[in-house]
Scaffold this active site. Structure first.
Site, PDB file in Angstrom:
ATOM      1  N   ASN A 160       0.824  -1.211   0.000  1.00 37.14           N
ATOM      2  CA  ASN A 160       0.000   0.000   0.000  1.00 37.14           C
ATOM      3  C   ASN A 160       0.859   1.263   0.000  1.00 37.14           C
ATOM      4  O   ASN A 160       1.681   1.480   0.887  1.00 37.14           O
ATOM      5  CB  ASN A 160      -0.912  -0.026   1.236  1.00 37.14           C
ATOM      6  CG  ASN A 160      -1.995   1.030   1.182  1.00 37.14           C
ATOM      7  OD1 ASN A 160      -1.901   2.023   0.471  1.00 37.14           O
ATOM      8  ND2 ASN A 160      -3.055   0.811   1.947  1.00 37.14           N
ATOM      9  N   TYR A 276     -13.013  10.413   6.557  1.00 35.55           N
ATOM     10  CA  TYR A 276     -11.952  11.142   5.860  1.00 35.55           C
ATOM     11  C   TYR A 276     -12.078  12.643   6.071  1.00 35.55           C
ATOM     12  O   TYR A 276     -11.072  13.356   6.144  1.00 35.55           O
ATOM     13  CB  TYR A 276     -11.984  10.814   4.367  1.00 35.55           C
ATOM     14  CG  TYR A 276     -11.429   9.451   4.035  1.00 35.55           C
ATOM     15  CD1 TYR A 276     -10.066   9.253   3.865  1.00 35.55           C
ATOM     16  CD2 TYR A 276     -12.266   8.348   3.910  1.00 35.55           C
ATOM     17  CE1 TYR A 276      -9.551   8.000   3.578  1.00 35.55           C
ATOM     18  CE2 TYR A 276     -11.764   7.087   3.617  1.00 35.55           C
ATOM     19  CZ  TYR A 276     -10.408   6.922   3.458  1.00 35.55           C
ATOM     20  OH  TYR A 276      -9.897   5.671   3.173  1.00 35.55           O
ATOM     21  N   ARG A 334     -15.887  -0.055  12.694  1.00 32.47           N
ATOM     22  CA  ARG A 334     -14.642  -0.252  13.433  1.00 32.47           C
ATOM     23  C   ARG A 334     -14.920  -0.203  14.933  1.00 32.47           C
ATOM     24  O   ARG A 334     -15.526   0.734  15.436  1.00 32.47           O
ATOM     25  CB  ARG A 334     -13.619   0.826  13.058  1.00 32.47           C
ATOM     26  CG  ARG A 334     -13.151   0.737  11.615  1.00 32.47           C
ATOM     27  CD  ARG A 334     -12.299   1.918  11.224  1.00 32.47           C
ATOM     28  NE  ARG A 334     -11.945   1.866   9.803  1.00 32.47           N
ATOM     29  CZ  ARG A 334     -11.472   2.897   9.117  1.00 32.47           C
ATOM     30  NH1 ARG A 334     -11.323   4.085   9.707  1.00 32.47           N
ATOM     31  NH2 ARG A 334     -11.168   2.754   7.835  1.00 32.47           N
ATOM     32  N   GLU A 538     -43.444  15.143  14.164  1.00 40.96           N
ATOM     33  CA  GLU A 538     -43.589  13.865  13.508  1.00 40.96           C
ATOM     34  C   GLU A 538     -42.767  13.784  12.234  1.00 40.96           C
ATOM     35  O   GLU A 538     -42.428  14.803  11.622  1.00 40.96           O
ATOM     36  CB  GLU A 538     -45.061  13.582  13.194  1.00 40.96           C
ATOM     37  CG  GLU A 538     -45.683  14.497  12.170  1.00 40.96           C
ATOM     38  CD  GLU A 538     -46.262  15.762  12.749  1.00 40.96           C
ATOM     39  OE1 GLU A 538     -47.355  15.706  13.309  1.00 40.96           O
ATOM     40  OE2 GLU A 538     -45.615  16.820  12.627  1.00 40.96           O
TER      41      GLU A 538
END
Length: 794
Positions: A160, A276, A334, A538
């Site tokens: 990565n 992010y 997570r 409502e």
């Protein structure tokens, strides 16, 4: 190089040594930043050091600071299992036995992170190993090993890209700042060369494709580059970091970034303000605070943008210190990243930013932050997750009597660019998460959020007096096929966009609004239309055209509410106490109303409806929804209500009204005398009238009429008639049309004020509007009329 604390030392000896060091720790200067003769690079470096370790001569015995110091000092322990105890400087495969991969660069970042933890203990006054020589030697040796073996300007990348350009260098710059006075200059230079090779330009991803960076990634790299420039005393590098920022502040119309309506998108089509977006604002707040007052500070226009992000992007999505899960993407799945924890990151970021704002805006921001801190009943520790600098900042906020807590605004806020709606009232918050041909239904990546199938398919989020209803183990235990508000076909769904374009709504007065969504699922071919109309007391939910091409299980979930640990909250159905025991279920016919105690939510069915209900205990695990999470069993109790549309529905529908914070008696009374009327519910239009407010709202799936409103094109229309003023709002939820024509059967009104995009073609015998919606991106466009020569209206 000589190693300090050797791996072979006995734990008891280590503990004794720590105690001796603690008792003998010398007094420390209050602030290196005040050193005489420092230049701008030194001043900025010391400013960052203060952000890492605290400012001034803080009281190490302060309860919050003492707890923080004890927490970070757990790098060594009597059992010999701390990261300092297990550090191996003599090995050839890695510094720690569990981080020795040469194919997974996350192991590089993780090793730098552990070295950073050791450096923090070394540099934090009050820590038992503060400025300990042996520890300093170990840190220096570890950094040399990493440079020689894992991360340098000659390293060949693998895995990565993020680990090489953000993960590892973000840890490195902090370590170098923390250890600056301890390291030889050549150590700083070595890593300076490495970071220069890995991040030649913070605005470009150097992964072989030269991809322009966006959003959070761009900000992260700009911060790293600025600190890199400060450390190697290179003003051009800091200027390069500053030059990378303007695109971040630009309003975008597609792709990643902030939109005009306050939406934040990352990964091209995911609503990501709460993940992010938080990373971005956190990094940006640190960077602008660091550079403020320097030769590289950001512009006043950029400071104004930061305030706008607070006002229109983050504040609407915050509730009592939490950021709503519907904008957190896969991060909601997570285990150690709940909405309140991330909310604290948002709050602390904007406190940093507040000091750059004009006085009135700063007071507004700080007042809201103080209110959220005081109203957060989930995180009992006010200083949860904060370092000393953060603790000092929050203490200053809470202790300042001049900062008055400011409660949440009452509003209806639409984010059409990311298919989200938020409706806030004094005692509840309601949200809707939708998807379209522009926005994906959910994201799963790296094995995370693998069961988020329907979380963007019209899921509704109702926050009321029930504390943390979508936290505390909700996601790993809730039935993922029965998320509240959704219509499902009983099957998992792939991550992707919809084939449908009609997703959006309209709003009037900034306080009331509608939302609607056309949907179609692959596989079963299930299709239909869904609407929500949001008022004061409502929320009205309508569905129609629910049709499938194959036999299966088709349901609309009215509610799936997490209960208490006992699971005994009273369920009342048409006046009777029902399903008192966990594991009980029933199909109730002709239900008029229901009420769930605890959360205090009423459910009213405008037409008697057959409703299935289930009180159950459910067990799951975080590992079951996201890779790398705990496999420990999590058990929670739920009350689920759904409407069964049959095995092969053909133009089925539903209608129900949510009444937040109501008693059973109030729900029954509302059912007997409702304040709303359903004017239309078919595949032409959904329309509702709220009589006490004088509002009519209609979602036109195609040209048609409802009550006093006629639309010649697909559109969302809302109007309010009150005290002689008629307000109308029109939007194009498809975001593809050029203009929309709407007729309001309301004679006797003259134009008061209008958006320039609205042409008032006629006012008699009815009001006829032509609305320019080209490029409006689903925005609600408004016009106001006043009564003439007659009644003052309703």
């Amino acid at each position: 190089m000589k190693s300090g604390l050797r791996r072979g030392m006995k734990p008891r000896l280590i503990v004794r040594m720590i105690l001796v060091l603690l008792l003998a720790a010398p007094a420390v200067q209050s602030s290196k930043a005040a050193a005489a003769g420092q230049d701008e690079f030194d001043a900025l470096r010391l400013k960052w050091l203060s952000q890492l370790t605290g400012t001034g001569d803080y009281n190490v015995k302060d309860k919050a600071i003492d707890a923080y110091i004890k927490r970070i000092s757990k790098v060594t322990n009597a059992q010999g299992t701390g990261i300092l105890d297990t550090l191996n400087l003599d090995g050839s495969a890695g510094l720690w036995p569990d981080l020795q991969s040469t194919t997974n660069p996350a192991h590089i970042t993780a090793q730098f992170k552990r070295i950073g933890q050791l450096a923090l203990v070394y540099a934090t006054r009050g820590a038992p190993l503060y400025q300990n020589e042996a520890l300093g030697n170990d840190i220096e040796a570890a950094m040399q090993w990493m440079y020689d073996n894992r991360y340098n300007e000659r390293s060949v990348r693998y895995g990565n890209w993020w680990e090489w350009e953000i993960g590892s260098p973000a840890e490195i710059v902090d370590i170098l700042v923390l250890m600056y006075d301890r390291f030889e200059p050549e150590m700083i230079a070595r890593y300076g060369r490495a970071m220069g090779a890995m991040i030649p330009d913070p605005g470009i991803r150097a992964n072989g494709y030269n991809t322009p960076e966006t959003g959070a990634n761009r900000v992260d790299k700009a911060l790293i580059a600025a600190l890199h420039g400060i450390l190697v005393r290179d003003g051009a590098r800091i200027a390069q970091a500053n030059a990378a920022l303007p695109p971040v502040f630009e309003i975008v119309a597609s792709g990643d970034g902030y939109y005009k309506d306050g939406s934040f998108i990352q990964h091209r089509d995911i609503a990501y303000t709460g993940s992010y977006g938080v990373v971005m604002i956190d990094g940006l707040s640190k960077l602008v605070r660091l550079l403020d007052g320097s030769s590289w500070e950001i512009s006043s226009a950029q400071v104004k943008t930061l305030y706008n992000w607070f006002r229109y992007s983050f504040e609407p999505l915050m509730h009592d210190g939490a950021i709503l899960d519907m904008v957190r993407g896969r991060a909601a799945a997570r285990q150690n990243s709940d909405s309140y924890t991330i909310g604290r990151t948002v709050m602390h970021a904007f406190q940093r930013i507040s000091y750059l704002l004009p006085a009135d805006q700063a007071a507004e921001v700080l007042g809201r932050l103080k209110y959220w801190y005081l109203n957060d009943t989930v995180l009992k520790n006010t200083y949860y997750g904060l370092n000393i600098d953060g603790i000092q900042m929050v203490q200053s906020l809470l202790d300042d009597a001049a900062i008055v807590p400011a409660g949440d605004r009452i509003f209806h806020y639409r984010f059409p660019s990311m298919d989200r709606v938020v409706h806030k009232r004094p005692d509840y918050v309601f949200g809707v998460s939708m998807y379209s041909d522009r926005i994906r239904n959910y994201e799963t990546l790296n094995g995370e959020n693998v069961k988020g199938w329907y979380s963007g398919s019209g899921m509704t989020y109702l926050y009321d007096k029930d504390i943390n209803p979508f936290g505390d183990g909700f996601w790993p235990t809730v039935d993922p096929l029965r998320l509240p508000g959704t219509t499902n076909d009983g099957k998992p769904k792939a991550s992707g966009r919809s084939s449908q374009t009609w997703v959006g709504g309209a709003s009037v007065t900034g306080a009331y609004g509608s939302a609607g969504m056309k949907f179609q699922y692959e596989g079963s071919g299930l299709t239909g239309s869904k609407s929500w109309f949001m008022f004061d007391n409502e929320i009205v939910a309508l569905g129609s055209g629910i049709t499938a091409g194959v036999s299966g299980t088709y349901e609309t979930t009215v509610e799936n509410r997490r209960l208490s640990a006992a699971g005994t909250e009273t369920l009342t159905v048409d006046g009777g106490n029902r399903l008192p025991l966990l594991g009980s279920s029933a199909n109730f016919t002709g239900v008029k109303w229901a009420h769930l105690a605890g959360s205090g939510i009423g459910y009213v069915f405008p037409k008697p409806t057959d409703v299935s209900m289930l009180r159950e205990a459910r067990t799951g695990s975080w590992a079951g929804i996201s890779a790398g999470q705990s496999g420990a069993a999590v058990a929670r109790n739920y009350m689920t209500m759904w409407i069964d549309h049959g095995k092969l529905p053909d133009n089925a529908g539903y209608a129900y009204v949510l009444l937040p914070n109501r008693t059973s008696a109030q729900t029954e009374a509302y059912s007997a005398n409702p304040e709303i009327s359903v004017l239309a519910q078919d595949e032409t239009v959904h329309a509702v009238e709220e009589r006490t407010l004088g509002i009519v709202a209609a979602n036109f799936w195609k040209a048609g009429s409802a009550g006093a409103i006629r639309a010649e094109q697909p559109s969302a229309v809302m109007m309010r008639e009150r005290n002689g003023i008629l307000e109308a709002a029109v939007s194009d939820p498809t975001q593809k049309q050029q203009s929309v024509t709407v007729v309001l059967d309301k004679p006797g009104y003259a134009v008061q004020k209008t958006d320039p995009r609205i042409q008032v073609l006629e006012t008699s015998p009815a009001i006829k509007l032509k609305v320019d919606v080209a490029g409006a991106a689903g925005e609600s466009i408004r016009v106001f009329f006043e009564k003439v020569n007659g009644s003052a209206g309703s």
